[in-house]
Design a protein around this motif. Structure first.
Motif, short mmCIF file in Angstrom:
data_model
loop_
_atom_site.label_atom_id
_atom_site.label_comp_id
_atom_site.label_asym_id
_atom_site.label_seq_id
_atom_site.Cartn_x
_atom_site.Cartn_y
_atom_site.Cartn_z
N UNK A 59 0.86 -1.39 -0.03
CA UNK A 59 -0.17 0.03 0.02
C UNK A 59 0.83 1.27 0.04
N UNK A 60 1.95 0.89 -0.64
CA UNK A 60 3.09 2.32 -0.64
C UNK A 60 2.34 3.53 -1.45
N UNK A 61 1.25 3.53 -2.18
CA UNK A 61 0.58 4.51 -2.68
C UNK A 61 0.19 5.75 -1.65
N UNK A 62 -0.20 4.90 -0.30
CA UNK A 62 -0.64 5.77 0.62
C UNK A 62 0.21 7.02 1.32
N UNK A 63 -0.14 7.90 1.37
CA UNK A 63 0.56 9.29 2.21
C UNK A 63 -0.53 9.20 3.31
N UNK A 64 -0.05 10.44 4.16
CA UNK A 64 -0.98 10.56 5.43
C UNK A 64 -2.17 10.81 5.22
N UNK A 65 -2.21 11.95 4.20
CA UNK A 65 -3.57 12.44 3.95
C UNK A 65 -4.58 11.28 3.36
N UNK A 66 -4.04 10.19 2.24
CA UNK A 66 -4.76 9.41 1.87
C UNK A 66 -5.27 8.15 3.06
N UNK A 67 -4.45 7.83 3.97
CA UNK A 67 -4.65 7.11 5.08
C UNK A 67 -5.81 7.50 5.88
N UNK A 68 -5.73 8.68 6.00
CA UNK A 68 -6.85 9.27 6.60
C UNK A 68 -8.28 9.40 6.17
N UNK A 69 -8.16 9.67 4.70
CA UNK A 69 -9.23 9.73 3.94
C UNK A 69 -9.94 8.14 3.80
N UNK A 70 -9.13 7.40 3.88
CA UNK A 70 -9.43 5.68 4.01
C UNK A 70 -10.25 5.60 5.38
N UNK A 71 -9.36 5.92 6.28
CA UNK A 71 -10.01 5.50 7.52
C UNK A 71 -11.26 6.17 7.87
N UNK A 250 7.77 -2.34 4.40
CA UNK A 250 7.35 -1.06 4.26
C UNK A 250 5.94 -0.91 3.21
N UNK A 251 4.92 0.01 3.57
CA UNK A 251 3.75 0.18 2.93
C UNK A 251 2.79 -0.88 3.31
N UNK A 252 3.06 -1.48 4.30
CA UNK A 252 2.00 -2.43 4.73
C UNK A 252 1.07 -1.60 5.58
#
Length: 309
Positions: A59-71, A250-252
């Motif tokens: 899931x290395x495409x995720x950054x902080x913002x996209x992790x929050x959007x998913x959450x 990394x990216x998990x």
């Protein structure tokens, strides 16, 4: 049956690989994002309730913002009450071994010292050491079922006091910097909550044990007896057959049901750096088997500063 059909229709069972008999599954061929269809999000939640913790590689495409959007698709974001959110985010908690001051190498329920502690955590591996740094989770619902009927009845009646103030004798050789950072956080707010030792899960109806590192004592039980009760019930929670261990890359991303698990992050990576980032989702106030709610006592609250990196 509807939930099972939903999972099968949107996440094929062939893409869900169990990691242990009682807890944990890896979900393959999904790219996490805030744009996933509602049905896929519902299927992910169903798998989470079934397996307690689910893992996603690559899931290395995720950054902080996209992790929050998913959450956010799984609930409302909950910032840490003792440490401010990482700069530029609404809730992200940065766990960086280089900064210290955070002890995750104890079996615990995240933020269990508040009444409505998080229901779900979404954790992303950012910097992973070449060796070590695994995380283990345990199933607190099957741990409860492992108790004899008489011990279940005893657990059903018990309440425990959880607090984020702890004796450094419980922590392995903290550095001077770690102690300073800890006391700075403690000065901003003191949290203490009485939780039932057994809560009823609001979605599955399962009974789960609520214990771990933040427990300071049992209500109306002498400390000597309380320690033995704690050791007895905790031993069922952390029994090897009741756990799963994840070897990070990394990216998990790991997502777990904080109402039905405990976890432990091993500090076995020496001087190597380890960075993971966590989004927490608002939980419900636990309810005991006889319908009573957890009771919080919060003192000296001050606004925490940003958890800047």
């Amino acid at each position: 049956m509807g939930e099972i059909a939903l999972i099968d229709n949107f996440i094929p069972r062939t893409d869900v690989v169990k990691r242990a008999a009682r807890i944990g599954a890896e979900v393959r061929k999904i790219k996490l994002s805030g744009d996933l269809p509602d049905q896929t999000i519902s299927a992910i939640n169903g798998l989470l309730l079934e397996h307690k913790v689910i893992f996603f590689r690559d899931q290395g495409h995720l950054d902080d913002a996209e992790q929050e959007r998913f959450a956010l698709r799984l609930g409302s974001l909950m910032p840490s009450p003792t440490v401010g959110a990482k700069k530029g985010t609404m809730s992200m908690f940065d766990i960086d071994s280089a900064r210290g001051g955070i002890w995750t190498d104890n079996w615990h329920i995240d933020l269990a010292y508040v009444d409505a502690y998080p229901k779900i955590l979404v954790l992303r591996g950012v910097v992973i050491p070449p060796v070590g740094g695994d995380t283990m989770w345990s199933n607190t619902a099957t741990a409860y079922l492992d108790l004899s009927p008489s011990l279940r009845r005893l657990a059903d009646d018990l309440w425990a006091v959880h607090s984020h103030a702890f004796d450094f004798a419980d922590v392995t050789r903290p550095s001077e910097a770690d102690e300073k950072l800890y006391y700075e956080r403690l000065a901003r707010a003191r949290f203490e909550t009485e939780h039932p030792v057994v809560r009823v899960h609001p979605e599955t109806g399962e009974r789960t044990l609520v214990l771990g590192f933040y427990v300071k004592r049992f209500v109306d039980i002498p400390k000597y007896d309380g320690q033995r009760l704690f050791d007895l019930f905790q031993s069922h929670i952390i029994a090897p057959e009741n756990t799963v261990r994840w070897n990070w890359k990394q990216g998990d991303v790991a997502i777990w049901d904080n109402r039905a698990t405990m976890h432990y992050a091993a500090k076995d990576y020496g001087n190597q750096r380890r960075v993971v980032r966590r989004a927490a989702l608002d939980g419900e106030v636990p309810v005991s088997v006889d319908g009573r709610y957890s009771v919080a006592r919060v003192k000296d609250i001050k606004q925490p500063p940003p958890n800047v990196v």
